[in-house]
Design an enzyme around this catalytic site. Structure first.
Site, PDB file in Angstrom:
ATOM      1  N   CYS A 104       4.069   1.387  -1.227  1.00 19.36           N
ATOM      2  CA  CYS A 104       5.213   1.203  -2.133  1.00 19.36           C
ATOM      3  C   CYS A 104       5.126   2.128  -3.331  1.00 19.36           C
ATOM      4  O   CYS A 104       4.050   2.312  -3.894  1.00 19.36           O
ATOM      5  CB  CYS A 104       5.223  -0.207  -2.720  1.00 19.36           C
ATOM      6  SG  CYS A 104       5.362  -1.466  -1.501  1.00 19.36           S
ATOM      7  N   SER A 134       0.817  -1.210   0.000  1.00 23.17           N
ATOM      8  CA  SER A 134       0.000   0.000   0.000  1.00 23.17           C
ATOM      9  C   SER A 134       0.858   1.271   0.000  1.00 23.17           C
ATOM     10  O   SER A 134       0.429   2.306  -0.489  1.00 23.17           O
ATOM     11  CB  SER A 134      -0.902  -0.004   1.231  1.00 23.17           C
ATOM     12  OG  SER A 134      -0.119  -0.168   2.398  1.00 23.17           O
ATOM     13  N   ALA A 153      11.095   2.060   2.882  1.00 21.45           N
ATOM     14  CA  ALA A 153      12.048   2.737   1.984  1.00 21.45           C
ATOM     15  C   ALA A 153      11.597   4.175   1.733  1.00 21.45           C
ATOM     16  O   ALA A 153      11.996   4.799   0.757  1.00 21.45           O
ATOM     17  CB  ALA A 153      12.156   1.963   0.676  1.00 21.45           C
ATOM     18  N   GLY A 192      -0.377  -5.653  -0.671  1.00 18.91           N
ATOM     19  CA  GLY A 192      -1.539  -5.438  -1.536  1.00 18.91           C
ATOM     20  C   GLY A 192      -2.862  -5.957  -1.010  1.00 18.91           C
ATOM     21  O   GLY A 192      -3.884  -5.806  -1.684  1.00 18.91           O
TER      22      GLY A 192
HETATM   23  P1  XMP Z   1       0.634  -3.711   2.463  1.00 23.36           P
HETATM   24  O1  XMP Z   1      -0.063  -3.541   1.153  1.00 23.36           O
HETATM   25  O2  XMP Z   1       0.024  -4.793   3.279  1.00 23.36           O
HETATM   26  O3  XMP Z   1       2.115  -4.182   2.080  1.00 23.36           O
HETATM   27  O4  XMP Z   1       0.747  -2.417   3.195  1.00 23.36           O
HETATM   28  C1  XMP Z   1       3.090  -4.391   3.056  1.00 23.36           C
HETATM   29  C2  XMP Z   1       4.410  -4.752   2.407  1.00 23.36           C
HETATM   30  O5  XMP Z   1       4.928  -3.674   1.626  1.00 23.36           O
HETATM   31  C3  XMP Z   1       6.345  -3.834   1.498  1.00 23.36           C
HETATM   32  N1  XMP Z   1       6.998  -2.545   1.806  1.00 23.36           N
HETATM   33  C4  XMP Z   1       7.527  -1.728   0.891  1.00 23.36           C
HETATM   34  N2  XMP Z   1       7.655  -1.857  -0.441  1.00 23.36           N
HETATM   35  N3  XMP Z   1       8.666   0.284  -0.551  1.00 23.36           N
HETATM   36  C5  XMP Z   1       8.231  -0.854  -1.161  1.00 23.36           C
HETATM   37  O6  XMP Z   1       8.352  -0.959  -2.394  1.00 23.36           O
HETATM   38  C6  XMP Z   1       8.581   0.483   0.799  1.00 23.36           C
HETATM   39  O7  XMP Z   1       8.968   1.517   1.319  1.00 23.36           O
HETATM   40  C7  XMP Z   1       7.982  -0.579   1.549  1.00 23.36           C
HETATM   41  N4  XMP Z   1       7.737  -0.749   2.888  1.00 23.36           N
HETATM   42  C8  XMP Z   1       7.115  -1.955   2.997  1.00 23.36           C
HETATM   43  C9  XMP Z   1       6.765  -4.905   2.463  1.00 23.36           C
HETATM   44  O8  XMP Z   1       7.010  -6.088   1.724  1.00 23.36           O
HETATM   45  C10 XMP Z   1       5.540  -5.036   3.357  1.00 23.36           C
HETATM   46  O9  XMP Z   1       5.433  -6.283   3.994  1.00 23.36           O
END
Ligand code: XMP
Length: 481
Positions: A305, A303, A389, A340
């Protein structure tokens, strides 16, 4: 260059086709899953290792309902290990290392220790660890701050204690018969070996689906990075009792990640290691060959990313799961779908596509148990979530690593791949999990699947059009609220 013929589909592009079902009630289905060998979950959900999602409080709540929390790594090694230890201490048939204090300490010191360790009682011991007495919150409530612990404690000759190895039934009987809250375990020499509390026995009965280890303690995962220094992080978290290590880096299909998995499996051969994130069958295969016991799938689906926007790379999440599931099955490594998930429908689709469990971030970030306070924004309660990130997470991480504030010009060096955001306040984790698992159980009955394995076999996906998508939500009405 090559272009795949198939479009990359994700959750909203498909529906599951209802199948003949002989399931009479939603309670007849089992949502149990094997996360890694010897670690089963009653519900196939993990909370994400993000600093706005999983610290001890979230991990405790997740394990109690039958899922698992993975403690994030964006803090010092000592703090992460302490978070792991808090989860392991939260419940258990026997507290193996009760918090202790010396008799000459003051009431003020005892109060502070109770607050820091979040316990309602301290065991008073001498230098040889012999039990001298017990000090509870009630003993210090109205005592003078300067009084000594010895003056206000209940001395050991007035205590009921038992030998280590007492069984649960006998401990329960003693606690009740003497109307006790704490039952210290003491060996032949009078040394303190552990503690059984009435609270812990109540919790054992209150959370029958809890994810627990052989000693009755809640299970917890700990995230590590792929640098050599992360070996020390892994060692500290395992020492604190972590049940699972999660090597979590943005591009898991990399030599860095594989080398880290190999190093971990070499040094800690008995510890299960989950690794990711990948989005292709080759990624699954390479991590499995490096020794990963489970593989996390998902690149850019989260969400928060913006990886796909910043780099152009990623695979729509449903496609990534479908692509990877066969490889995962043939290598016998469970696949964890990460990112997602917005509702129980997405959860059912991710599992039906072949995942053994899902990892959730944003959806859980709004709950009471997620770190951070609730704030009011435009009249609504919200909580903060941020990508690991994101700009501020990058800045904070460097602060933790270097122990010094970044100069403003350094901020400009960061190329974020995540964002900071707010999510609606969602109440208690247990209530959200009830809704998600309720939807999953219902989904499994539409598939005629009594187990997740049956759901994999019986799932039939159907691509839908934007018109089908519109029809799927409330339409031609004005929803309330
Ligand atoms: P949801 O959709 O459940 O996803 O909020 C959580 C997952 O998102 C990933 N994650 C990131 N991916 N940049 C990214 O591209 C980020 O800054 C980031 N922070 C988290 C991670 O795999 C998490 O479990």
């Amino acid at each position: 260059m090559r272009m795949r013929a198939q479009p990359g589909l994700t959750f909203d592009d498909v529906l599951l086709v209802p199948r003949h079902s002989s399931i009479a009630s939603r309670s007849d289905v089992s949502t149990r899953t094997t996360l890694v060998p010897e670690l089963e979950l009653a519900i196939p959900i993990l909370s994400a290792n993000m600093d706005t999602v999983t610290e001890a409080r979230m991990a405790i709540a997740m394990a109690r309902v039958g899922g698992l929390g993975v403690i994030h790594r964006f803090m010092t090694v000592e703090r992460q290990a302490a978070e792991v230890a808090r989860v392991k201490r939260a419940e258990g048939y026997v507290v193996e290392q009760p918090v202790t204090i010396r008799p000459q300490a003051t009431v003020a010191e005892a109060r502070q220790l109770m607050a820091e360790a979040e316990v309602g009682g301290l065991m008073v011991v001498d230098e040889a660890h012999r039990l001298l007495g017990v000090l509870t919150r009630r003993d210090v409530l109205l005592a003078e701050a300067g009084d000594s612990v010895r003056e206000v404690m209940t001395p050991s000759d007035k205590l009921v204690s038992v030998a280590p190895g007492v069984d649960l039934g006998e401990a329960r009987r003693l606690l009740h018969a003497h109307r006790l809250e704490k039952l210290p375990l003491v060996d032949d020499e009078g040394r303190l070996c552990g503690l059984i509390t009435a609270q812990d026995i109540v919790k054992l009965e209150r959370y029958p689906n809890a994810t627990k280890d052989a000693k009755g303690r809640l299970r917890v995962g700990a995230a590590v990075g792929a640098r050599r220094s992360d070996m020390e992080r892994a060692a500290a978290c395992l020492e604190a009792g972590a049940d699972l290590l999660v090597v979590d880096i943005a591009h898991g299909h990399s030599e860095n990640c594989m080398a880290m998995v190999r190093r971990l499996k070499e040094r800690f051969p008995d510890t299960p290691v989950m690794a990711g994130n990948v989005a292709t069958p080759e990624g699954v295969r390479d991590l499995a060959q490096a020794g990963a016991d489970a593989v996390k799938v998902g690149v850019g689906a989260g969400s928060i990313c913006i990886t796909r926007v910043v780099t152009g790379f990623g695979v729509p999440q449903l496609m990534a799961i479908l692509d990877c599931a066969e490889a995962a099955r043939s290598l016998a490594v469970p696949l964890i779908a990460d990112g997602g998930i917005r509702n129980s429908g997405d959860l059912v689709k991710a599992l039906a596509a072949g995942a053994s469990a899902v990892m959730i971030g944003g959806l859980l970030a709004g709950t009471d148990e997620a770190p951070g306070a609730t704030v009011i924004r435009e009249g609504r309660k919200v909580k903060i979530v941020r990508g690991m990130a994101s700009l501020t997470a990058n800045v904070d991480r460097r602060l933790i690593e270097r122990g010094a504030e970044l100069e403003p010009e350094d901020w400009q060096q960061v190329v974020p791949e995540g964002v900071e955001a707010v999510v609606p306040y969602r109440g208690a984790v247990a209530d959200l999990m009830h809704q998600l698992v309720g939807g999953l159980r219902s989904g499994m009955s539409y598939a005629g699947a009594e187990s997740l394995e049956m759901l994999w076999e019986r799932a039939e996906f159907l691509r839908i059009t934007p018109a089908g998508m519109r029809e799927s939500g409330p339409h031609d009405v004005t929803p309330l609220g």
